[in-house]
Write a protein that holds these residues in place. Structure first.
Motif, short mmCIF file in Angstrom:
data_model
loop_
_atom_site.label_atom_id
_atom_site.label_comp_id
_atom_site.label_asym_id
_atom_site.label_seq_id
_atom_site.Cartn_x
_atom_site.Cartn_y
_atom_site.Cartn_z
N LEU A 4 -10.12 -18.47 -5.13
CA LEU A 4 -9.94 -19.90 -4.94
C LEU A 4 -11.31 -20.55 -4.96
O LEU A 4 -12.24 -20.06 -4.31
N VAL A 5 -11.44 -21.64 -5.69
CA VAL A 5 -12.71 -22.34 -5.78
C VAL A 5 -12.54 -23.74 -5.22
O VAL A 5 -11.76 -24.54 -5.75
N GLN A 6 -13.27 -24.00 -4.16
CA GLN A 6 -13.21 -25.31 -3.52
C GLN A 6 -14.31 -26.22 -4.04
O GLN A 6 -15.39 -25.75 -4.44
N SER A 7 -14.04 -27.51 -4.02
CA SER A 7 -15.04 -28.52 -4.35
C SER A 7 -14.74 -29.77 -3.54
O SER A 7 -13.67 -29.92 -2.96
N GLY A 8 -15.68 -30.66 -3.55
CA GLY A 8 -15.57 -31.87 -2.74
C GLY A 8 -16.34 -31.70 -1.45
O GLY A 8 -17.13 -30.78 -1.30
N GLY A 9 -16.09 -32.54 -0.50
CA GLY A 9 -16.81 -32.47 0.75
C GLY A 9 -18.13 -33.20 0.67
O GLY A 9 -18.45 -33.84 -0.31
N GLY A 10 -18.92 -33.09 1.74
CA GLY A 10 -20.21 -33.73 1.78
C GLY A 10 -20.38 -34.57 3.03
O GLY A 10 -19.70 -34.34 4.04
N LEU A 11 -21.28 -35.53 2.94
CA LEU A 11 -21.61 -36.40 4.07
C LEU A 11 -21.04 -37.79 3.81
O LEU A 11 -21.22 -38.36 2.73
N LEU A 18 -12.98 -38.85 1.63
CA LEU A 18 -13.39 -37.72 0.79
C LEU A 18 -12.13 -37.04 0.27
O LEU A 18 -11.07 -37.11 0.91
N ARG A 19 -12.27 -36.36 -0.86
CA ARG A 19 -11.17 -35.56 -1.37
C ARG A 19 -11.68 -34.15 -1.63
O ARG A 19 -12.67 -33.95 -2.34
N LEU A 20 -10.98 -33.18 -1.05
CA LEU A 20 -11.28 -31.78 -1.27
C LEU A 20 -10.32 -31.22 -2.32
O LEU A 20 -9.15 -31.60 -2.36
N SER A 21 -10.84 -30.33 -3.14
CA SER A 21 -10.03 -29.68 -4.16
C SER A 21 -10.07 -28.17 -3.99
O SER A 21 -11.07 -27.62 -3.51
N CYS A 22 -9.00 -27.53 -4.40
CA CYS A 22 -8.89 -26.07 -4.30
C CYS A 22 -8.24 -25.57 -5.59
O CYS A 22 -7.03 -25.74 -5.77
N ALA A 23 -9.03 -24.99 -6.47
CA ALA A 23 -8.54 -24.53 -7.76
C ALA A 23 -8.24 -23.04 -7.73
O ALA A 23 -9.00 -22.25 -7.17
N ASN A 74 0.49 -28.94 -10.11
CA ASN A 74 0.83 -27.66 -10.73
C ASN A 74 0.26 -27.55 -12.15
O ASN A 74 -0.07 -26.46 -12.60
N ALA A 75 0.14 -28.67 -12.82
CA ALA A 75 -0.39 -28.64 -14.19
C ALA A 75 -1.88 -28.26 -14.20
O ALA A 75 -2.37 -27.68 -15.17
N LYS A 76 -2.57 -28.58 -13.12
CA LYS A 76 -4.00 -28.29 -13.03
C LYS A 76 -4.29 -27.08 -12.17
O LYS A 76 -5.46 -26.72 -11.98
N ASN A 77 -3.24 -26.47 -11.60
CA ASN A 77 -3.44 -25.31 -10.71
C ASN A 77 -4.41 -25.64 -9.59
O ASN A 77 -5.28 -24.82 -9.23
N THR A 78 -4.27 -26.81 -9.04
CA THR A 78 -5.23 -27.30 -8.05
C THR A 78 -4.51 -27.98 -6.91
O THR A 78 -3.55 -28.73 -7.13
N GLY A 79 -4.97 -27.71 -5.70
CA GLY A 79 -4.49 -28.40 -4.53
C GLY A 79 -5.55 -29.35 -4.01
O GLY A 79 -6.74 -29.19 -4.30
N ALA A 92 -16.51 -30.56 10.09
CA ALA A 92 -16.17 -29.14 10.15
C ALA A 92 -16.36 -28.54 8.76
O ALA A 92 -16.58 -29.26 7.78
N VAL A 93 -16.25 -27.22 8.71
CA VAL A 93 -16.11 -26.55 7.42
C VAL A 93 -14.61 -26.45 7.13
O VAL A 93 -13.84 -26.00 7.97
N TYR A 94 -14.23 -26.88 5.95
CA TYR A 94 -12.83 -26.91 5.56
C TYR A 94 -12.55 -25.78 4.57
O TYR A 94 -13.32 -25.54 3.64
N TYR A 95 -11.43 -25.11 4.79
CA TYR A 95 -11.03 -23.98 3.96
C TYR A 95 -9.61 -24.22 3.41
O TYR A 95 -8.74 -24.68 4.15
N CYS A 96 -9.40 -23.87 2.16
CA CYS A 96 -8.04 -23.85 1.66
C CYS A 96 -7.51 -22.42 1.72
O CYS A 96 -8.28 -21.46 1.63
N LYS A 97 -6.21 -22.33 1.90
CA LYS A 97 -5.54 -21.03 1.96
C LYS A 97 -4.27 -21.12 1.14
O LYS A 97 -3.52 -22.09 1.23
N ILE A 98 -4.04 -20.11 0.32
CA ILE A 98 -2.82 -20.03 -0.46
C ILE A 98 -2.15 -18.70 -0.19
O ILE A 98 -2.80 -17.65 -0.24
N GLU A 99 -0.88 -18.75 0.10
CA GLU A 99 -0.06 -17.55 0.20
C GLU A 99 0.81 -17.51 -1.07
O GLU A 99 1.61 -18.41 -1.30
N SER A 100 0.60 -16.46 -1.85
CA SER A 100 1.27 -16.37 -3.13
C SER A 100 1.64 -14.92 -3.40
O SER A 100 0.78 -14.03 -3.31
#
Length: 116
Positions: A4-11, A18-23, A74-79, A92-100
């Protein structure tokens, strides 16, 4: 191997957004049962912030209800986690989690800092 690759976040200043992404890979995303966002502030336990299940139903921790929105494309495989009206206590530090397919995957974490 990063699954899983996260992006977004910051100050951001209080009140900002802010918007966080999880690919993920198409294989992982196609088999999603649950996708969730967690956060961990210094000295505190990791807590679940938002969850979306395969049918689309969502749940949120009380402290973010009405401010955060979890979604997936679903088309971008991204949350995503859209965070509005941010508060310093959201820092905080934000983490995405996927159960698949009976496997749990975690993102690498991304720092969100909200200044007052």
């Amino acid at each position: 191997q990063v699954q899983l690759v996260q992006s977004g976040g910051g100050l951001v200043r209080a009140g900002g957004s802010l918007r966080l992404s999880c690919a993920a890979s198409r294989f992982i995303f196609a088999g999603i049962n649950i996708m969730a966002w967690y956060r961990q502030a210094p000295g505190r336990q990791r807590e679940s912030v938002a969850t979306i299940i395969s049918g689309g139903a969502t749940t949120y921790v009380d402290s973010v209800k009405g401010r955060f929105t979890i979604s997936r494309d679903n088309a971008k495989n991204t949350g995503y986690l859209q965070m509005n009206s941010l508060k310093p206590e959201d820092t905080a530090v934000y983490y995405c989690k996927i159960e698949s397919r009976n496997v749990v995957y975690w993102g690498q974490g991304t720092q969100v800092t909200v200044s007052s």
